[in-house]
Design an enzyme around this catalytic site. Structure first.
Site, PDB file in Angstrom:
ATOM      1  N   SER A   1       0.855  -1.188   0.000  1.00 28.99           N
ATOM      2  CA  SER A   1       0.000   0.000   0.000  1.00 28.99           C
ATOM      3  C   SER A   1       0.885   1.230   0.000  1.00 28.99           C
ATOM      4  O   SER A   1       2.056   1.170   0.403  1.00 28.99           O
ATOM      5  CB  SER A   1      -0.893   0.009   1.253  1.00 28.99           C
ATOM      6  OG  SER A   1      -1.515   1.267   1.428  1.00 28.99           O
TER       7      SER A   1
ATOM      8  N   TYR B   1      -1.961  -0.883  10.353  1.00 31.14           N
ATOM      9  CA  TYR B   1      -2.024  -1.050   8.906  1.00 31.14           C
ATOM     10  C   TYR B   1      -0.759  -0.506   8.256  1.00 31.14           C
ATOM     11  O   TYR B   1      -0.134  -1.174   7.416  1.00 31.14           O
ATOM     12  CB  TYR B   1      -3.260  -0.345   8.344  1.00 31.14           C
ATOM     13  CG  TYR B   1      -3.474  -0.592   6.867  1.00 31.14           C
ATOM     14  CD1 TYR B   1      -4.025  -1.782   6.420  1.00 31.14           C
ATOM     15  CD2 TYR B   1      -3.121   0.374   5.932  1.00 31.14           C
ATOM     16  CE1 TYR B   1      -4.213  -2.019   5.069  1.00 31.14           C
ATOM     17  CE2 TYR B   1      -3.311   0.144   4.578  1.00 31.14           C
ATOM     18  CZ  TYR B   1      -3.861  -1.045   4.145  1.00 31.14           C
ATOM     19  OH  TYR B   1      -4.041  -1.282   2.809  1.00 31.14           O
TER      20      TYR B   1
END
Length: 267
Positions: free
Chosen positions: A145, A158
């Site tokens: 990501s 995350y």
């Protein structure tokens, strides 16, 4: 792309980016096992995807070793091989750094980072043994990501997990290069998935996303799927240990861009 007849596992593929990747691979002639923790969504995905090719569903928690073992064994039993692995399974948990609970931190890392490691190692062992026996090397694609590079204060586990995925991708690529096994990652920016649906419904929130996206739109899961298919193919035969960012230009940006009036009403 010459993927016809190959066998793949795509984790976290009942919805979103994983589903789009599974569909793209099926359209390329790949036989696919989709893995997900949600059996109900998995069944719906299979019903939709069967029109594109040979696809199976295996319920699996990628953070549990027994589930990982069963996933790999089931894929070999049903498809006879594993040529491609896409480690897509991932979850988020929003909380400020001072407030996040240990169990929530652990839960996200267990799926996003440990799960990528465990499934990646299990499949890589199979692929390495296949190469030793004279077979063709496989390909592994991990899902990273843009959050691996920049930080969001209320997305602690995350961001940490995706930074770990980037490093894990490099380590895997170096370790598996002697077997010809390529390992790369994809780092999506803002992609129109269920996770982003609530943001997309809020004009102010969508405006903030667009203000930091030079291309001026939210990405489509199919655009990530096309990168996965490319990395899995021989067209990417000299690429390993890399993370390819598909973010509409967000990472190079150190300022916000103007959003056209009415942009929040467009897809």
């Amino acid at each position: 792309m010459a993927l016809d007849g190959k066998a793949a596992i795509v984790t976290g593929a009942a919805t979103g980016i994983g589903y789009a990747i599974a569909e793209r691979l099926l359209r390329e002639g790949v036989r696919v096992v989709i893995a997900d923790i949600d059996a109900e969504k998995g069944a719906r995905a299979i019903a939709d995807l069967e029109q594109f090719g040979e696809v199976r569903f295996v319920k699996a928690d990628v953070g549990k070793s027994l589930d990982v073992h069963n996933l790999v064994a089931s894929t070999i039993d049903t498809l006879g091989d594993i040529d491609i692995l896409v480690n897509n399974a991932g979850i988020v948990h929003g909380a400020d750094f001072l407030d996040i609970k240990e169990e929530d931190f652990d839960r996200v890392l267990k799926v996003n980072l440990k799960g990528t490691f465990m499934v990646g190692q299990a499949v890589a062992r199979y692929m390495a043994d296949k190469v030793k026996g004279g077979g063709a090397p496989g390909v592994i694609v991990n899902m990273s990501s843009v959050n691996a590079v920049f930080a969001i204060a209320n997305q602690v586990p995350y961001s940490v997990s995706k930074g770990g995925v980037n490093q894990l991708t490099k380590v895997m690529a170096l370790s598996l290069a002697p077997y010809g096994i390529r390992v790369n990652a994809i780092g999506p920016g803002s992609i129109m998935t269920d996770m982003l649906a609530s943001v997309n419904a809020d004009p102010a929130a969508k405006n903030r996303i667009l203000s930091r996206t030079p291309l001026g739109r939210i990405g489509d899961p199919k655009e990530i799927a096309s990168i996965a298919a490319f990395l899995a193919s021989d067209d990417a035969s000299y690429i390993t240990g890399q993370t390819i960012y598909a973010d509409g230009g967000r990472l190079p940006l150190n300022y916000t861009v103007a959003v056209k009036d009415g942009e929040e009403d467009e897809a």
